[in-house]
Design an enzyme around this catalytic site. Structure first.
Site, PDB file in Angstrom:
ATOM      1  N   GLY A 135      49.766 -22.301 -46.902  1.00  0.00           N
ATOM      2  CA  GLY A 135      49.833 -23.767 -46.919  1.00  0.00           C
ATOM      3  C   GLY A 135      49.480 -24.378 -45.571  1.00  0.00           C
ATOM      4  CG  ASP A 136      51.571 -23.475 -41.953  1.00  0.00           C
ATOM      5  OD1 ASP A 136      52.050 -24.592 -42.190  1.00  0.00           O
ATOM      6  OD2 ASP A 136      52.276 -22.500 -41.632  1.00  0.00           O
ATOM      7  CD1 TRP A 137      47.021 -19.713 -42.325  1.00  0.00           C
ATOM      8  CD2 TRP A 137      45.239 -20.266 -41.094  1.00  0.00           C
ATOM      9  NE1 TRP A 137      47.079 -18.996 -41.149  1.00  0.00           N
ATOM     10  CE2 TRP A 137      46.005 -19.315 -40.378  1.00  0.00           C
ATOM     11  CE3 TRP A 137      44.070 -20.764 -40.517  1.00  0.00           C
ATOM     12  CZ2 TRP A 137      45.633 -18.857 -39.118  1.00  0.00           C
ATOM     13  CZ3 TRP A 137      43.706 -20.304 -39.254  1.00  0.00           C
ATOM     14  CH2 TRP A 137      44.488 -19.361 -38.564  1.00  0.00           C
ATOM     15  CB  ALA A 140      44.894 -26.403 -40.709  1.00  0.00           C
ATOM     16  CD  GLN A 167      53.358 -26.909 -44.696  1.00  0.00           C
ATOM     17  OE1 GLN A 167      54.435 -26.399 -44.848  1.00  0.00           O
ATOM     18  NE2 GLN A 167      52.533 -26.503 -43.749  1.00  0.00           N
TER      19      GLN A 167
END
Lengths: 387, 435
Positions: A135-137, A140, A167
Site C-alpha cells: 500500500g505504501d508503494w 506513492a 493509501q
C-alpha cells in the site's frame, strides 16, 4: 529532523546496518538531497517557506492538519507564497472523513481494511499479509502520477493545487473486479489461493529447486501444457477441452495434481524451457538472490550497480520504467542526516556560511547524531564530502 | 497569529468536495491517448488512469473485440462481458481496427500523427512487425510518447522468447510471491502465496502513467521530443520489494516469507477477534507501551523479551508476544477494540482495524462520505458498482465519466472526429472487416 533523522533510517532487518545504513532506507532514498531542518522551530518553518517559494512540488505525510495548524506550512499558507506550488499530502485514511479523525494507519492496516487481505490467500487459512509494504508503494506511485498530472495543468495555466493520496484508497482502487462483483451479487469474491480466479489451470508448484508459477489459460496454451505433461489427449477430452470445463473446481484441482506431479521431478529452468517450447506461461518464483544473479534484470538495469562515492559498490533495484530519451537512473545512494545542508541552504536559498553556522548553533538545522542509521560510514574521515 | 480560518479538515473537505467535481476542469484534457492492446490488463488499467485524469483516450480493439472482454469470475457477467474488463474499461471511446491489415495500419498511422501517447499492450515486437511500432511511428509523430508494457520488457535475454502475459507470472518474477505466505512447506497452503487481485497490472499502470507524464513534461520543454517507454509488469512489482536485494548484496541473505509477521518491526501482525481477524501495530517503544496499556497489561512493556523493538523482532519473542495479544483480542469484537484504541489518551499511538471482507468495506460510512465508490445505473450494462479514482485534486479532480462500452461503440465518433471519415467510408471499411 537534525540528529536522528527520519524514523525509516532505523527500521530494518533486526537492526541490520551496513556501513551505518539500514538496508531498508536506501531503496526509497537514492538520488535525494538530505537536509536536516527542525520544523518545530519558527526559523525552521521560515526555511521551509523559502524553499517552498521556489519549489514545484512539496510532498508530506504528517498527521492530517499538522503542517497547517501546528507549523503554518499547510497548503493554505504556502500557496500564498507560491501559487504555482503542487502540494501532495499522503495519509492512511485521507485528510477528512469519519476515519480521518484520530485514526493512524500503516501499510498492514491498509491491506486489512481495504479488502485486499480478505481476497488473498487460501480459504480457511490465516490472513495473508502481503510480504512487502504494497500500500505504501502503490500509493506513492499513484501520488507521483497525480503530482505530474497537476504539474501538466500548472504548465498550461500557472495554477498549482493540493493533491491528496490515502493509501487505503489506493489499495481499494487496486482490487480489479472485487467491487463490481459485490455490487452485482451482494457476495464477497472467494479466495482462490494460488489459482488465478480467471485463468485456469494456474498455480505455484514445487520443483526440485524451488517453486514455479504456471498458467495455461487459453485453449492453445492448455494444448501445449497437455503435451508437455505427456497427456496430449486431455486437450480434446471433456471436460478439459473448454476453459469453462477446466475452471470447474474439481477439474482444476485434478490439473493441479497432474502439473505438480510433472514439475516435482524437474528444475524451475526445465519447466520454463518446456513452457517456451510448448507455448504456455511459466516462471521461476524468484528470490532476492535469484534476481541478484539474473542476467536479464542486470541487462535491463532493473538490478542496478552504483559505484557510490561514499558507500562504494551498491547493488539495488533500478528504476522500473525505461525511458529512451530521458532515462531514469541512480546517481548516488542515500546520504546521512543533513548531508546536503550547505548545498541546499547555500545553493538554493543563497544563505551565507555565517548564517548557516548560526542556524546550526541554534539547532534549527543540523546533521547526523552519532548513531547507526543517521551517521556516515565509520571509514569516512570527514573533509570535503562526496556529493 | 490569530486567524478566522476554518479548521483544516473543513477547508480541505470543501476544496475536494466529491459532489462538485464536475464543475472543475480536467488536468489532461489536452491529451489524445491511443490505447492499443489485446489481452493485457495492465494496458487496460493504464488507459483508465489517464482517462480519469482527463485525457481523451481511444481504445482500439481488433474487430470482434479484445479477448480480455471475456475475463471475469465464472458466476457473474454484465451484458455478457467479464467483470474484470468492465471494472477497468472506464473513460474512453471504443473503436475497432484490424492492425494486422495494411489499411488498418494506415489508419493507425494517421491517428498516431495526431496523438500524444500510444499504449502498446501487444506481445513484444508485434506492432513493430506490422510496421506500426515505435520505430515506424517516430518519423510521422516525433512528439509521440510510446509506452509499451510486457512481462519481460522490450529487451534483455528473456524478452525475445516471451510467453503469454499473466499476473501470476509477474508476481513470481518480481519476488513478491516468494516473500508472501506462510513459511514452511508441510501443508499445501505453506508456500509462496499470490496477492489476490491482479496487482501487477496496477503496479505497471502506475509506473507507466508516472513515466508517461514525466515524458510529456520533458517533451513540452524547449528542445523536447517524444520517446519510447518500456515497462515490465514483473519489474514494476519488483521495484516495490524494499530491501530484498540489498539484504542479499550486503549479507548474502535471502529475504524469506514470514506469514503474518514483518521482518523489520514488531508488533505488526494479525490477531483473532471475536468476529474475525484484525490488524494491530505498535512497534516503537511508546506505541508498544500503548498496546500494553490498552490491554491492561502494562507489565508486558517491561518484560525483557519485549522491551525494545529489537527484542520484539526476535522470532520466538515475536510469536510469544502475539500469543499474549491474541489471548486478549479474541475476547472482543474488532469494533470494541477500536473503541478502546481511540479512547486511549496516549502517549503512543496504536494502529488497529478489522480484516474487512469486501462487503464489510462497502458497509463503512467513511468510504462513501469520501466518494470512493460509485453506483451507476448504466444504459448499456445496468447497475454497476465501481471504485472511483484514487486521487483527490482541488483544482482538477479526476472523475469517472463513462464505464466500459462494447467494442466499436464509438467508431463513428472516433473516425469522424480524428480522421474526418464519413458513414459511407466507414460502412465500406466495416464490410471488409477492417473496423
Amino acid at each position: 529532523m537534525p540528529g536522528a533523522g527520519d524514523v525509516t533510517r532505523i527500521l530494518g532487518h533486526a537492526g541490520c546496518f551496513w556501513q551505518n545504513v539500514s538496508v531498508a532506507f536506501f531503496p526509497q532514498n537514492h538520488g535525494k538531497y538530505h537536509v536536516g531542518i527542525d520544523l518545530h522551530h519558527p526559523d525552521g518553518q521560515a526555511l521551509i517557506r523559502k524553499l517552498a517559494a521556489r519549489s514545484d512540488i512539496l510532498v508530506e505525510n504528517f498527521k492530517p492538519g499538522t503542517t497547517d495548524a501546528k507549523w503554518g506550512l499547510g497548503y493554505r499558507q504556502l500557496r500564498e507564497i507560491n501559487p504555482r506550488l503542487i502540494y501532495v499530502s499522503n495519509s492512511g485514511f485521507g485528510q477528512w472523513g469519519p476515519f480521518a479523525e484520530g485514526r493512524a494507519s500503516y501499510d498492514g492496516l491498509a491491506q486489512a481494511v481495504s479488502g485486499l487481505t480478505a481476497i488473498s490467500g487460501f480459504e480457511g487459512g490465516p490472513p495473508t499479509k502481503v510480504g512487502n509494504y504494497l500500500g505504501d508503494w502503490f500509493g506513492a506511485c499513484l501520488a507521483a502520477m497525480g503530482a505530474l498530472a497537476a504539474l501538466r495543468w500548472r504548465d498550461r495555466t500557472g495554477e498549482g493545487q493540493f493533491v491528496e493520496m490515502a493509501q487505503c484508497e489506493g489499495l481499494v482502487r487496486a482490487l480489479d473486479w472485487t467491487w463490481l462483483y459485490a455490487g452485482l451479487t451482494g457476495r464477497d469474491r472467494p479466495k482462490t489461493g494460488n489459482r488465478d480466479p480467471v485463468h485456469v489451470p494456474s498455480g505455484v508448484y514445487a520443483c526440485r529447486d524451488g517453486y514455479v508459477a504456471v498458467v495455461a489459460g487459453a485453449d492453445g496454451e492448455f494444448r501445449g501444457l497437455a503435451r508437455a505433461l505427456g497427456r496430449p489427449e486431455l486437450a480434446d477430452a471433456e471436460p478439459f477441452r473448454t476453459a469453462a470445463g477446466r475452471r470447474e473446481p474439481a477439474r482444476a484441482a485434478e490439473l493441479d495434481r497432474l502439473i505438480e506431479g510433472w514439475t516435482a521431478a524437474r528444475t524451475r529452468g526445465e519447466v520454463e524451457a518446456a513452457a517456451r517450447a510448448h507455448g504456455f506461461a511459466a516462471a521461476p518464483v524468484m528470490h532476492g538472490g535469484d534476481q541478484y544473479r539474473d542476467p536479464h534484470f542486470r541487462a535491463r538495469g532493473s538490478v542496478w550497480e552504483t559505484d557510490d562515492a561514499l558507500y562504494g559498490r551498491v547493488v539495488d533495484y533500478g528504476p522500473a520504467p525505461k525511458l529512451s530519451a530521458t532515462p531514469a537512473r541512480h546517481t548516488r545512494a542515500g546520504r546521512p542526516v543533513g548531508w546536503h545542508n550547505r548545498e541546499v541552504l547555500q545553493g538554493l536559498l543563497g544563505l551565507a556560511d555565517a548564517e548557516i553556522a548560526d542556524l546550526a548553533r541554534r539547532g534549527v538545522v543540523g546533521q547526523w547524531a552519532d548513531r547507526p542509521g543517521a551517521k556516515p560510514p565509520d571509514e569516512w574521515k570527514g573533509g570535503a564530502p562526496p556529493w | 497569529m490569530v486567524t478566522a480560518r476554518p479548521p483544516w479538515r473543513e477547508w480541505v473537505r470543501e476544496a475536494e468536495d466529491p459532489a462538485r467535481v464536475a464543475e472543475k476542469p480536467e488536468a489532461l484534457d489536452d491529451l489524445l491517448v491511443l490505447d492499443c492492446s489485446v489481452g493485457h490488463y495492465g494496458a487496460h488499467v493504464l488507459g483508465g488512469f489517464l482517462g480519469e485524469l482527463g485525457a481523451q483516450v481511444v481504445r482500439l480493439e481488433p474487430p470482434g473485440g479484445d479477448p480480455a472482454r471475456g475475463w471475469g469470475p465464472p458466476d457473474a457477467t454484465v451484458g455478457g462481458e467479464g467483470l474484470a474488463f468492465v471494472a477497468e474499461g472506464r473513460n474512453r471511446r471504443y473503436a475497432t481496427l484490424d492492425l494486422a491489415h495494411p489499411e488498418g495500419q494506415a489508419l493507425l498511422r494517421a491517428l498516431a500523427a495526431r496523438a500524444d501517447v500510444l499504449i502498446d499492450g501487444f506481445p513484444t515486437g508485434q506492432l513493430d512487425a506490422w510496421g506500426v511500432g515505435y520505430r515506424q511511428l517516430r518519423p510521422l509523430a516525433p512528439r509521440l510518447v510510446y509506452v509499451a508494457l510486457a512481462t519481460h520488457g522490450q529487451f534483455g535475454p528473456r524478452a525475445a522468447q516471451a510467453g503469454p502475459e499473466y499476473d501470476l507470472i509477474d508476481q513470481a518474477l518480481s519476488g513478491l510471491l516468494y516473500i508472501t505466505g506462510e513459511p514452511g512447506d508441510a501443508a499445501p497452503e505453506q508456500r509462496p502465496t499470490r496477492v489476490g487481485s491482479w496487482i501487477s497490472a496496477y503496479a505497471q499502470a502506475a509506473w507507466a502513467g508516472e513515466a508517461t507524464l514525466a515524458a510529456l513534461h520533458w517533451r513540452d520543454r524547449p528542445g523536447g521530443t517524444g520517446q519510447m517507454i518500456d515497462v515490465s509488469g514483473a519489474e514494476a512489482l519488483m521495484r516495490y520489494l524494499e530491501y530484498t536485494l540489498l539484504l542479499y548484496h550486503t549479507r548474502g541473505e535471502v529475504r524469506e516469507r514470514l506469514g503474518i509477521y514483518d521482518l523489520a518491526v514488531s508488533v505488526y501482525t494479525f490477531v483473532p477477534v471475536k468476529d474475525g481477524w484484525a490488524f494491530i501495530a505498535g512497534y516503537t517503544d511508546p506505541n508498544f507501551g500503548a498496546i500494553c496499556r490498552i490491554m491492561g497489561r502494562p507489565e508486558l512493556a517491561a518484560d525483557p523479551r519485549f522491551r525494545t523493538t529489537l527484542d520484539r523482532t526476535v522470532p520466538e519473542n515475536r510469536a510469544a508476544l502475539r500469543e499474549e495479544i491474541a489471548a486478549w483480542s479474541a475476547q472482543y469484537t474488532a469494533s470494541e477494540i477500536l473503541a478502546k484504541v481511540l479512547a486511549d489518551p496516549g502517549p503512543g499511538v496504536v494502529v488497529f482495524g478489522p480484516v474487512n471482507r469486501p462487503t464489510q468495506t462497502l458497509a463503512e460510512e467513511h468510504w462513501w462520505a469520501r466518494g470512493c465508490f460509485a453506483r451507476l445505473e448504466d444504459p448499456v450494462y445496468g447497475p454497476l458498482l465501481l471504485a472511483q479514482p484514487a486521487w483527490r485534486m482541488t483544482r482538477t479532480p479526476p472523475r469517472l465519466k463513462l464505464p466500459a462500452r462494447p467494442a466499436g461503440y464509438h467508431n463513428r465518433d472516433v473516425y469522424a472526429r480524428y480522421l474526418g471519415l464519413g458513414p459511407a467510408r466507414l460502412a465500406e471499411l466495416e464490410a471488409r472487416g477492417i473496423i
